[in-house]
Design an enzyme around this catalytic site. Structure first.
Site, mmCIF file in Angstrom:
data_model
loop_
_atom_site.group_PDB
_atom_site.id
_atom_site.type_symbol
_atom_site.label_atom_id
_atom_site.label_comp_id
_atom_site.label_asym_id
_atom_site.label_seq_id
_atom_site.Cartn_x
_atom_site.Cartn_y
_atom_site.Cartn_z
ATOM 1 N N GLY A 1 46.195 24.524 -6.742
ATOM 2 C CA GLY A 1 45.937 24.900 -8.123
ATOM 3 C C GLY A 1 46.944 24.275 -9.074
ATOM 4 O O GLY A 1 47.975 23.735 -8.659
ATOM 5 N N GLY B 1 45.305 26.174 -3.260
ATOM 6 C CA GLY B 1 43.970 26.385 -3.801
ATOM 7 C C GLY B 1 42.891 25.627 -3.067
ATOM 8 O O GLY B 1 41.722 26.037 -3.065
ATOM 9 N N GLU C 1 53.298 28.128 -0.454
ATOM 10 C CA GLU C 1 53.706 28.854 -1.668
ATOM 11 C C GLU C 1 55.148 29.332 -1.661
ATOM 12 O O GLU C 1 55.769 29.446 -2.730
ATOM 13 C CB GLU C 1 52.764 30.039 -1.893
ATOM 14 C CG GLU C 1 51.401 29.663 -2.437
ATOM 15 C CD GLU C 1 50.462 29.123 -1.370
ATOM 16 O OE1 GLU C 1 49.352 28.675 -1.726
ATOM 17 O OE2 GLU C 1 50.824 29.135 -0.165
ATOM 18 N N ASP D 1 47.900 32.873 -1.462
ATOM 19 C CA ASP D 1 46.826 33.627 -2.102
ATOM 20 C C ASP D 1 45.493 32.950 -1.777
ATOM 21 O O ASP D 1 45.342 32.384 -0.705
ATOM 22 C CB ASP D 1 47.089 33.778 -3.606
ATOM 23 C CG ASP D 1 47.073 32.454 -4.357
ATOM 24 O OD1 ASP D 1 47.434 31.422 -3.771
ATOM 25 O OD2 ASP D 1 46.707 32.452 -5.552
#
Length: 356
Positions: A72, A121, A144, A152
């Site tokens: 992302g 992402g 992350e 996530d």
């Protein structure tokens, strides 16, 4: 004579042929990193094709040969948080997580081609597809904790279902998986050489035999080399079954394998808060009933990081803004992260809920 400006390339390309719908992420210079507009576009395409009788199955891939999706647009998150608008980051996360769930629940078969770099992402797009293909160029990871964050996009759902303690290992360290590792860990299903992907796409659009998408993919499927993750299970399971991050590091230091000591060295560079929260998130994910519940847990955590924790901004600064690769975490040591801090992360209620 004034020339008209060249129209911008579309960031998502959709086309259909022979019953096959193809969605291509089209930001190759950025390894197809996702922004909010791309997420909205993909969701709209899936909405349009859901009841279209001319589209029987969907292929998701990325432009260029570097990767499906590098993740992302965390630089935008950095700008929002440092600009005093941390709560506004919920717009991106809510759109992204809705798409992750949509892919998992889509009534038509989605085939993700995770060729090259597929991280963060990108895992949220590929990891929840019905059929997940990797190649010899594939590099999958949830990195992350390197930016003071936590996995996530349903990453903890996948990590929580990996064999043994592989999920804790991958989540805490952000280690990169090759094709064999990704299949072993449950992030992918089939290995297809990169030079056969065009033939695979053609077969999916034109072949009537075998009658199923899985059957067609199996025509191109090959056996990858043995997984290094599987070979490392003895020391991974021993160390990453410990209750806390400091105990994990201590066990790694006590192991005779050089790889274990190298992992301990890596963990010394990562966000202590990110690792502590991730450890709990992966373990809680094992008990959750479905992906949507897992995404809701992750949403609370990422908003907690964005709204209350300095590590996320500091991690993005060190990796992507100043690029000095020298983050100063607060707290600086895993020993300083308290159980109360982790509990606070899981108790956080975002101002805007994930699901309406």
């Amino acid at each position: 004579m004034t020339q008209s400006p060249t129209p911008a390339e579309p960031t998502v390309i959709a086309r259909s042929e022979g019953g096959l719908g193809r969605i291509t992420l089209n930001r190759p210079r950025a390894i197809n990193a996702l922004d909010t507009d791309m997420i909205v576009q993909i969701a709209q395409i899936l909405d349009r094709w859901q009841d279209d009788p001319d589209v029987g199955l969907v292929v998701l891939d990325g432009a260029g040969d570097r990767g499906l999706c590098a993740g992302g647009d965390v630089r935008s998150l950095y700008d929002q948080i440092t600009g005093g608008h941390a709560a506004d980051t919920s717009v991106f996360f809510r759109a992204e997580y809705a798409l992750n769930a949509r892919i998992a629940e889509y009534p038509k078969t989605i085939i993700a081609l995770a060729d090259g770099i597929t991280m963060g992402g990108g895992i949220g797009l590929a990891g929840h597809a019905a059929i997940r293909v990797v190649t010899e160029r594939s590099k999958l990871a949830m990195p992350e904790t390197r930016i003071g964050f936590t996995p996530d996009v349903g990453g903890t759902w996948l990590l929580g279902r990996a064999p043994g303690r592989v999920g804790e290992y991958l989540g805490l360290t952000g280690a990169t998986m090759d094709a064999a590792d990704a299949i072993y860990a449950g992030f992918a299903d089939h290995f297809v050489p990169a030079d056969r992907l065009d033939h695979l796409r053609e077969a999916l659009a034109t072949r009537a035999d075998p009658p199923t998408p899985t059957g067609i993919v199996l025509l191109f499927d090959e056996t990858p080399k043995p997984s290094r993750l599987e070979a490392a299970r003895p020391w991974i399971d021993d160390a990453f079954s410990a209750d806390t991050v400091p105990e994990i590091v201590a066990r790694l230091r006590a192991r005779p394998e050089p790889e274990a000591s190298a992992v301990a060295d890596t963990m010394a560079e990562l966000s202590p808060t990110g690792m502590a929260v991730t450890l709990e998130a992966v373990r809680r994910a094992r008990t959750l009933p479905d992906l949507r519940t897992d995404l809701a847990q992750e949403y609370g955590l990422v908003m907690w990081f964005g709204m209350t924790q300095p590590d996320l901004v500091e991690g993005i600064r060190a990796q992507l803004v100043d690029k000095d690769r020298d983050p100063h975490w607060k707290p600086a040591s895993p020993d300083e992260v308290t159980a109360a801090t982790v509990a606070d992360a899981f108790a956080h209620t975002p101002p805007v809920p994930l699901w309406d």
